[in-house]
Design a protein around this motif. Structure first.
Motif, PDB file in Angstrom:
ATOM      1  N   LYS A 332       0.838  -1.203   0.000  1.00  0.00           N
ATOM      2  CA  LYS A 332       0.000   0.000   0.000  1.00  0.00           C
ATOM      3  C   LYS A 332       0.873   1.253   0.000  1.00  0.00           C
ATOM      4  O   LYS A 332       0.560   2.240  -0.704  1.00  0.00           O
ATOM      5  CB  LYS A 332      -0.920  -0.011   1.219  1.00  0.00           C
ATOM      6  CG  LYS A 332      -2.058  -1.010   1.115  1.00  0.00           C
ATOM      7  CD  LYS A 332      -2.943  -0.951   2.348  1.00  0.00           C
ATOM      8  CE  LYS A 332      -4.127  -1.909   2.222  1.00  0.00           C
ATOM      9  NZ  LYS A 332      -5.008  -1.879   3.418  1.00  0.00           N
ATOM     10  N   LYS A 333       1.949   1.245   0.773  1.00  0.00           N
ATOM     11  CA  LYS A 333       2.859   2.393   0.779  1.00  0.00           C
ATOM     12  C   LYS A 333       3.521   2.561  -0.581  1.00  0.00           C
ATOM     13  O   LYS A 333       3.674   3.692  -1.078  1.00  0.00           O
ATOM     14  CB  LYS A 333       3.923   2.208   1.860  1.00  0.00           C
ATOM     15  CG  LYS A 333       3.384   2.303   3.283  1.00  0.00           C
ATOM     16  CD  LYS A 333       4.494   2.112   4.306  1.00  0.00           C
ATOM     17  CE  LYS A 333       3.949   2.196   5.726  1.00  0.00           C
ATOM     18  NZ  LYS A 333       5.021   1.977   6.737  1.00  0.00           N
ATOM     19  N   HIS A 335       2.314   1.585  -3.483  1.00  0.00           N
ATOM     20  CA  HIS A 335       1.315   2.070  -4.440  1.00  0.00           C
ATOM     21  C   HIS A 335       1.061   3.561  -4.255  1.00  0.00           C
ATOM     22  O   HIS A 335       0.899   4.309  -5.246  1.00  0.00           O
ATOM     23  CB  HIS A 335       0.011   1.285  -4.253  1.00  0.00           C
ATOM     24  CG  HIS A 335      -1.037   1.644  -5.249  1.00  0.00           C
ATOM     25  ND1 HIS A 335      -2.050   2.552  -4.975  1.00  0.00           N
ATOM     26  CD2 HIS A 335      -1.242   1.236  -6.534  1.00  0.00           C
ATOM     27  CE1 HIS A 335      -2.823   2.680  -6.037  1.00  0.00           C
ATOM     28  NE2 HIS A 335      -2.363   1.898  -6.995  1.00  0.00           N
ATOM     29  N   LYS A 336       1.046   4.014  -3.029  1.00  0.00           N
ATOM     30  CA  LYS A 336       0.863   5.444  -2.774  1.00  0.00           C
ATOM     31  C   LYS A 336       2.040   6.240  -3.330  1.00  0.00           C
ATOM     32  O   LYS A 336       1.852   7.335  -3.913  1.00  0.00           O
ATOM     33  CB  LYS A 336       0.716   5.692  -1.270  1.00  0.00           C
ATOM     34  CG  LYS A 336       0.379   7.119  -0.916  1.00  0.00           C
ATOM     35  CD  LYS A 336       0.151   7.284   0.582  1.00  0.00           C
ATOM     36  CE  LYS A 336      -0.223   8.729   0.915  1.00  0.00           C
ATOM     37  NZ  LYS A 336      -0.462   8.912   2.367  1.00  0.00           N
ATOM     38  N   ALA A 337       3.261   5.707  -3.183  1.00  0.00           N
ATOM     39  CA  ALA A 337       4.438   6.390  -3.721  1.00  0.00           C
ATOM     40  C   ALA A 337       4.390   6.433  -5.248  1.00  0.00           C
ATOM     41  O   ALA A 337       4.765   7.455  -5.859  1.00  0.00           O
ATOM     42  CB  ALA A 337       5.709   5.685  -3.255  1.00  0.00           C
ATOM     43  N   GLU A 339       1.671   6.468  -7.068  1.00  0.00           N
ATOM     44  CA  GLU A 339       0.657   7.467  -7.425  1.00  0.00           C
ATOM     45  C   GLU A 339       1.228   8.880  -7.294  1.00  0.00           C
ATOM     46  O   GLU A 339       0.970   9.755  -8.141  1.00  0.00           O
ATOM     47  CB  GLU A 339      -0.565   7.313  -6.531  1.00  0.00           C
ATOM     48  CG  GLU A 339      -1.437   6.118  -6.880  1.00  0.00           C
ATOM     49  CD  GLU A 339      -2.693   6.069  -6.033  1.00  0.00           C
ATOM     50  OE1 GLU A 339      -2.680   6.616  -4.899  1.00  0.00           O
ATOM     51  OE2 GLU A 339      -3.695   5.497  -6.495  1.00  0.00           O
ATOM     52  N   THR A 340       2.018   9.110  -6.237  1.00  0.00           N
ATOM     53  CA  THR A 340       2.637  10.430  -6.068  1.00  0.00           C
ATOM     54  C   THR A 340       3.593  10.724  -7.211  1.00  0.00           C
ATOM     55  O   THR A 340       3.594  11.837  -7.782  1.00  0.00           O
ATOM     56  CB  THR A 340       3.380  10.489  -4.724  1.00  0.00           C
ATOM     57  OG1 THR A 340       2.472  10.211  -3.661  1.00  0.00           O
ATOM     58  CG2 THR A 340       4.010  11.865  -4.519  1.00  0.00           C
ATOM     59  N   ARG A 405      -1.319  -2.705  -7.051  1.00  0.00           N
ATOM     60  CA  ARG A 405      -2.684  -2.616  -6.523  1.00  0.00           C
ATOM     61  C   ARG A 405      -3.381  -3.977  -6.606  1.00  0.00           C
ATOM     62  O   ARG A 405      -4.132  -4.356  -5.692  1.00  0.00           O
ATOM     63  CB  ARG A 405      -3.466  -1.573  -7.301  1.00  0.00           C
ATOM     64  CG  ARG A 405      -4.842  -1.297  -6.730  1.00  0.00           C
ATOM     65  CD  ARG A 405      -5.567  -0.221  -7.533  1.00  0.00           C
ATOM     66  NE  ARG A 405      -6.827   0.136  -6.919  1.00  0.00           N
ATOM     67  CZ  ARG A 405      -6.982   1.043  -5.974  1.00  0.00           C
ATOM     68  NH1 ARG A 405      -5.920   1.696  -5.511  1.00  0.00           N
ATOM     69  NH2 ARG A 405      -8.167   1.325  -5.467  1.00  0.00           N
TER      70      ARG A 405
END
Length: 531
Positions: A332-333, A335-337, A339-340, A405
């Protein structure tokens, strides 16, 4: 008569050499087997004439012939019965021939039968004890072989908007090429809408999730994305959302098609090859969008509650549960990175476009011809760079980000399978507790002498004993299934991540090479600027 016998004995005692000299010189040389027979006949004649056997047993000279006769007679019952069990016909010939040539070969087959019987019994016992294991092992081998033996390729293409307003939806063309048995044709093509995918997942989850099988999660719904499409008048409205959904639908079908058991499901095959319109799926909101996230949270809560009651005795499950918890958090971390980073690339692409436009406007007002030409060329380069950044955003999203994801959602499916195992354990332990109570009740009835209720209590004890056995078998079966499913997932995960990372790096290198070529092509024009 007694006097004649006495004279005969004296005569024999005085003439022994001629008798034994004749038997040694003639009969032994001619036929060694005839010697004991002739000697026995000689003494048999003498003994029958006198009919007085008692003096013979007392005379040491007359004892050897009876010994030879006795040995022959004793050999007969020992040698003769042995051929009968092995050969139905009686043997003819001498007794010594039978004992020397027939007996040893007859003992070998008997010994072999004994040694063969023991392993046969052991084999039959082991087959009876491990029947279930021998049945499940070939199934796993077949599943592994089928993965290598059959090919499947599924492409989701040509998204098309159907209808307008609130009733609008997107239909996709699904083209399948496969050699999997069960399909009527090796190449089929159908059109399906998004709700059809959710209906398929609902059927598959209802059939297999309770067995401990990891059912690939369905793509998520997006109310915001569909709203842009439904109320957009241009074809370009929601293009990014449509492409993202198309790719996720394709990955979902491919994950299902590569599962050894799910790909043979009739509903899945019918979904891919039946050209007719499928019945409208019901309650699809429960497996996607906000409903999907609520389901995930509920599953997580139920798992934590069950885990608090269940003391895990299998180190493998305890280790895997911790491993997947940690992996889920890190994915999850990541995937967030991603996306950023993707958002920054989008901003960079947009900034490149803005810069190109600004440079082009400056070139139009520049009086120096060489500078104006260089600025115009720079504007063109910035447009090309903006296109390369957009390509990089697409690679970041679909090659890397969506893969991460997907595995976050797959871990959720794995946790669901774990919760099914804990549910089976709960059913088993509840049956054990109920059985204990039933046995206590039976004991109390026996002590109280209540025979009228004892039969019913004994029947209930028997029923709950069967339920305990069934609960244990179900718990062991689902545990074995989950282990096999997790091992398959981890093997596929390694291969998938390898392919995706290699593809992603090759795409980055290619885009960077094109970026360098753009600047190398512009450099001579920049150097050509003159006053």
């Amino acid at each position: 008569g007694g006097g004649l016998w006495f004279l005969r004995v004296v005569e024999m005692a005085t003439e022994p050499p001629p008798l034994f000299d004749e038997s040694d010189n003639d009969e032994v040389a001619s036929d060694p087997i005839a010697e004991p027979a002739q000697a026995a006949n000689l003494f048999d004649v003498d003994l029958t004439k006198e009919d007085t056997p008692e003096p013979v047993s007392k005379d040491p000279l007359l004892q050897p012939p009876p010994v030879e006769e006795k040995s022959v007679e004793e050999d007969k019952p020992v040698v003769e019965p042995e051929p009968e069990p092995v050969k139905p016909k009686p043997q003819s010939g001498g007794f010594f021939d039978d004992s020397d040539s027939e007996d040893p070969p007859k003992e070998k087959p008997i010994t072999e039968k004994v040694t063969d019987d023991k392993p046969a019994n052991l084999d039959s016992t082991s087959e009876a004890d491990s029947g279930q294991a021998k049945q499940s092992a070939p199934e796993e081998e077949e599943e592994e072989e089928e993965e290598d033996a059959f090919d499947v390729e599924i492409c989701v293409t040509n998204p098309e908007k159907v209808g307008d307003g609130m009733g609008a939806y997107i239909a996709y063309r699904i083209a399948t090429k496969t050699t999997i048995p069960g399909f009527k044709n090796p190449e089929v093509s159908v059109r399906r809408r998004f709700s059809d995918f959710l209906g398929l997942h609902s059927h598959m989850a209802a059939k297999y999730a309770g067995q401990g099988i990891i059912v690939p999660p369905a793509p998520e719904k997006s109310a915001m994305g569909m709203a842009k499409i439904k109320f957009s008048k241009s074809e370009e409205g929601g293009a990014d959302f449509i492409e993202k959904r198309r790719a996720s639908l394709e990955r979902y079908l491919m994950r299902t098609a590569t599962h050894p058991k799910l790909r043979k499901d009739p509903d899945f095959i019918n979904f891919l090859e039946d050209p007719s319109e499928l019945p409208k799926a019901k309650e699809t909101s429960a497996v996607s969008g906000a409903g999907f996230m609520r389901l995930v949270r509920n599953v997580g809560d139920s798992i934590s509650k069950m885990a608090s009651k269940m003391s895990e005795s299998d180190e493998w499950f305890e280790e895997k549960a911790s491993q997947f918890d940690a992996m889920e958090g890190h994915l999850k971390k990541l995937h967030k990175a991603i996306e950023t980073m993707t958002n920054h690339r989008k901003n960079l692409a947009a900034t490149s476009t803005t810069m190109g436009n600004s440079v082009a406007m400056l070139a139009n007002v520049e009086e120096n011809a060489s500078i104006s030409k260089a600025l115009s060329r720079l504007s063109e380069v910035e447009v090309k760079i903006q296109e390369l950044h957009d390509k990089q955003v697409s690679k970041d999203t679909f090659v890397f980000g969506e893969t991460v994801r997907d595995h976050v959602n797959l871990i959720t499916a794995i946790k669901t399978a774990f919760s099914m195992r804990e549910k089976a354990f709960s059913i088993w332990t509840n049956a054990q507790n109920t059985l204990t109570k039933k046995r206590e009740q039976e004991t109390k009835l026996k002590a109280a002498g209540k025979q009228d209720k004892l039969a019913q209590a004994q029947q209930e004890v028997t029923e709950w004993e069967e339920k305990v056995d069934e609960g244990q078998k179900e718990f062991e079966r689902i545990s074995k299934t989950i282990k096999r499913e997790v091992n398959q997932y981890e093997a596929k995960k390694v291969e998938e991540f390898k392919n995706k990372i290699v593809n992603y790096l090759e795409a980055i290198m290619q885009l960077q090479q094109e970026l360098i070529e753009q600047w190398e092509g512009y450099l001579p024009e920049a150097k050509a600027i003159t006053a």
